[in-house]
Write an enzyme that holds these catalytic residues in place. Structure first.
Site, PDB file in Angstrom:
ATOM      1  N   GLY A  32       0.795  -1.217   0.000  1.00 57.20           N
ATOM      2  CA  GLY A  32       0.000   0.000   0.000  1.00 57.20           C
ATOM      3  C   GLY A  32       0.822   1.258   0.000  1.00 57.20           C
ATOM      4  O   GLY A  32       0.314   2.346  -0.190  1.00 57.20           O
ATOM      5  N   CYS A  33       2.133   1.131   0.216  1.00 61.35           N
ATOM      6  CA  CYS A  33       3.020   2.290   0.156  1.00 61.35           C
ATOM      7  C   CYS A  33       3.404   2.548  -1.280  1.00 61.35           C
ATOM      8  O   CYS A  33       3.781   1.631  -1.990  1.00 61.35           O
ATOM      9  CB  CYS A  33       4.308   2.012   0.942  1.00 61.35           C
ATOM     10  SG  CYS A  33       4.307   2.747   2.562  1.00 61.35           S
ATOM     11  N   VAL A  34       3.301   3.795  -1.730  1.00 64.70           N
ATOM     12  CA  VAL A  34       3.700   4.059  -3.113  1.00 64.70           C
ATOM     13  C   VAL A  34       5.012   4.844  -3.196  1.00 64.70           C
ATOM     14  O   VAL A  34       5.371   5.499  -2.255  1.00 64.70           O
ATOM     15  CB  VAL A  34       2.609   4.821  -3.901  1.00 64.70           C
ATOM     16  CG1 VAL A  34       2.418   4.156  -5.255  1.00 64.70           C
ATOM     17  CG2 VAL A  34       1.299   4.819  -3.163  1.00 64.70           C
TER      18      VAL A  34
END
Lengths: 99, 110, 128
Positions: free
Chosen positions: B108-110
């Site tokens: 979920g981290c971009v």
């Protein structure tokens, strides 16, 4: 002939088709999601038990373990490891996969 | 990309996360911290080790919100807050601490 | 459709419907990743396990021999993400010789009829 089934009997008719076409005395190896056919107490159990009169049924143990189904495999189904898988393939004149 | 750790080369991806989690060591962690501009202290290790244990147990690197809450539960409220964690890891506790811990980027981290 | 406001906006009801066994295809893992990513949006999330999907949460998975990540452990982290509505469809479970003791996380067993009522209450259904 060695028949290989890798689909769940509850989701596809791969096993059904295999059983319809395999001649008596054939070997059937259940791998990947195909292993769900080799278990006790399911809606597929009776079908597979009946098939075991005519065929030798094998199951790839690694796929059974991965899915948490250890200890649920039907009596009479023969577990194989990867080396056993290779032996089955080389000991039969041909291999047919039911995808 | 690659990292030099005690004479050995360790592969990383283009963002600096270890290509192979099993290549992690405390020396590797210290080297990654240096490349992140972090002077690693006991407080950093506490978070890094927590993340490694979390990964071992659940097979994921937690999102920052989850990390904050879980750290609070384990190490107390004075550590389980984003101010404390961002002071340790200014570019994002989940992102930077995971990198140092040798874990993949949190889902979920971009 | 019931919509209430949270600090970050409107809360909608999301249900993830999982119908595939783990490992044989990528669906189960993909679903789980989407669930984890979308958890950041603070919505009202539930997971339904139907048909072969019930196998995703079966106890005792050990993937060492197939060289694949055992992502079944990750279902146990869902509670940390405030996701705790996990439904297993009763008929699917029984057809596979499983009981409510065979799951690795707390789940609620729901009949098809109960689950369809829950589905009717959703704003968004995501199918895997």
């Amino acid at each position: 002939m060695l028949h290989i089934v890798n689909k769940s009997p509850f989701e596809r008719n791969s096993l059904e088709s295999c059983l319809k076409h395999a001649v008596k005395g054939s070997a059937i190896l259940l791998i990947e999601d195909g292993i769900y056919a080799a278990l006790k107490g399911t809606q597929a159990t009776a079908r597979v038990q009946a098939a075991m009169q005519d065929y030798t049924v094998y199951v790839l143990q690694a796929d059974v373990d991965a899915r948490g189904m250890k200890g649920r495999v039907l009596e009479g189904v023969k577990p194989v490891d990867y080396a056993g898988f290779v032996d089955l393939a080389t000991n039969h004149n041909a291999v047919q996969s039911w995808l | 990309m690659a990292l030099q750790v005690s004479g050995k080369t360790i592969e990383t991806d283009e963002e600096g996360y270890l290509a192979d989690r099993n290549q992690w060591s405390m020396e590797a962690a210290a080297a990654i911290a240096v490349s992140e501009g972090i002077n690693i202290t006991e407080s950093h290790w506490e978070v890094v080790n927590f993340l490694r244990e979390y990964y071992e147990e659940y097979q994921i690197a937690p999102a920052v919100r989850v990390l904050t809450k879980a750290i609070g539960k384990k190490l107390g409220p004075d550590k389980g807050n984003s101010k404390y964690l961002y002071e340790l890891f200014p570019y994002g506790p989940a992102k930077q601490a995971c990198k140092i811990a040798g874990l993949p980027k949190p889902t979920g981290c971009v | 459709m019931s919509e209430e406001m949270s600090e970050s906006g409107v809360v909608k009801k999301f249900m993830y419907v999982n119908r595939k066994a783990p490992y044989g295809t990528i669906y189960a893992l993909e679903s789980l990743e989407v669930v984890l990513i979308a958890a950041a949006f603070d919505q009202d999330v539930s997971l339904a396990f139907i048909d072969d999907g019930v196998y995703q949460v079966a106890k005792g998975q050990d993937t060492k021999s197939i060289g694949v990540k055992n992502f079944s452990s990750t279902y146990r982290a869902l509670d940390d993400y405030d996701i705790n509505k996990l439904y297993v469809q009763k008929e699917s479970m029984e057809a596979r010789g499983l009981t409510d003791k065979d799951f690795l996380v707390p789940v609620e067993i729901k009949t098809a009829a109960e689950l369809s009522a829950l589905m009717e209450q959703q704003d968004v259904l995501l199918s895997f």
